[in-house]
Design an enzyme around this catalytic site. Structure first.
Site, PDB file in Angstrom:
ATOM      1  N   SER A 139      18.008  59.253  -3.086  1.00 26.88           N
ATOM      2  CA  SER A 139      17.727  58.980  -4.497  1.00 26.88           C
ATOM      3  C   SER A 139      17.214  60.255  -5.122  1.00 26.88           C
ATOM      4  O   SER A 139      16.744  61.159  -4.412  1.00 26.88           O
ATOM      5  CB  SER A 139      16.656  57.878  -4.603  1.00 26.88           C
ATOM      6  OG  SER A 139      16.144  57.778  -5.914  1.00 26.88           O
ATOM      7  N   TYR A 152       8.773  53.415  -1.873  1.00 27.07           N
ATOM      8  CA  TYR A 152      10.169  53.802  -2.097  1.00 27.07           C
ATOM      9  C   TYR A 152      10.320  55.315  -2.032  1.00 27.07           C
ATOM     10  O   TYR A 152      11.232  55.841  -1.388  1.00 27.07           O
ATOM     11  CB  TYR A 152      10.616  53.267  -3.461  1.00 27.07           C
ATOM     12  CG  TYR A 152      12.068  53.501  -3.779  1.00 27.07           C
ATOM     13  CD1 TYR A 152      13.050  52.611  -3.340  1.00 27.07           C
ATOM     14  CD2 TYR A 152      12.470  54.598  -4.540  1.00 27.07           C
ATOM     15  CE1 TYR A 152      14.392  52.815  -3.644  1.00 27.07           C
ATOM     16  CE2 TYR A 152      13.804  54.809  -4.844  1.00 27.07           C
ATOM     17  CZ  TYR A 152      14.758  53.916  -4.400  1.00 27.07           C
ATOM     18  OH  TYR A 152      16.082  54.122  -4.694  1.00 27.07           O
TER      19      TYR A 152
END
Length: 257
Positions: A139, A152
């Site tokens: 990401s 995350y």
């Protein structure tokens, strides 16, 4: 059809980015193994649709990637794994001091540890076959940070580090390992959030996209699942044979800031 005869295992692939990657790999000729933690008729129907559309073999294998043994069994049950795409992931948003322990554990298990387990099983298969590609879906948050997403971001930074390590360990072999770092991608999950966010901020849906969701994405456009999938296909191609242990951003300039 540059990947004809190759088998690709894609985790978390019954929707969103994972499904987009699976479809692009199938379009390039790869046989695909889809995965998620459910075992519904719809899951198997997706595999049949891919097989019919692209003329490849496609099947669905249920595995709960929060469990190490199921993550490893997924690759074993696939029988072959020339291409491994670690995509499965979940999210939770909260300040560090209020972050539920069980949420932290689940995010680290699914977003990071599962990639270690699948890779550990896939590498011997790739070595035996004499060729392999590992593509980890990280990401923009694997390269930068935002508040309230500690688990995350820790997991995605870990995925980038794991990709570098595996890339170094396989550098003298015909195996590569890289991480794709998408920014915001227009998936069904993101689309579903837009109307509620618009109501919350008393904005139009277009304003929500531009001013809220895409605030940090300079292009002010979503990446698409096809673009992420196309990047994965490129990383599996001969043109990318000397690309390993690194990241490719698909983020509209986010990490250039």
């Amino acid at each position: 059809m540059q990947l004809k005869g190759k088998t690709a295992v894609i985790t978390g692939s019954n929707s969103g980015i994972g499904l987009g990657v699976a479809r692009e790999l199938a379009r390039a000729g790869a046989n695909v193994v889809l995965n998620s933690f459910t075992d519904r008729d719809e899951d198997h129907a997706i595999a049949r649709e891919i097989a019919d559309t692209f003329g490849v073999t496609a099947r669905y294998i249920k595995a709960d990637l929060s469990k190490a043994d199921e993550a490893r069994a997924l690759v074993e049950q696939a029988g072959a794994c020339d291409i491994l795409v670690n995509n499965a992931g979940i999210q939770h948003v909260a300040p560090v001091d209020e972050f539920p322990t069980e949420k932290w554990d689940a995010i680290i298990a699914i977003n990071l540890s599962s990639a270690f387990h699948t890779t550990a099983v896939a590498l011997p298969m790739m070595r035996k076959a004499g060729w392999g590609r590992i593509v980890n879906i990280a990401s923009a948050h694997g390269l930068t940070a935002s508040p309230y997403k500690s688990a995350y971001i820790a997991a995605k930074h870990g995925i980038v580090g794991l990709s570098k390590t595996v890339g170094l360990e396989t550098a003298r072999e015909p195996i590569t390992c890289n991480a794709i770092c998408p920014g915001y991608v227009l998936t069904p999950l993101v689309e579903a959030q837009i109307p509620d966010t618009a109501k919350k901020y008393d904005m139009s849906e277009d304003e929500v996209k531009q001013k809220v969701i895409l605030e940090r994405q300079p292009s002010k456009e979503f990446a698409t699942v096809e673009q992420v999938g196309g990047t994965a296909v490129f990383l599996c191609s001969d043109a990318a044979a000397q690309i390993t242990g690194t990241t490719i951003s698909v983020d509209g300039g986010w990490t250039a800031l």
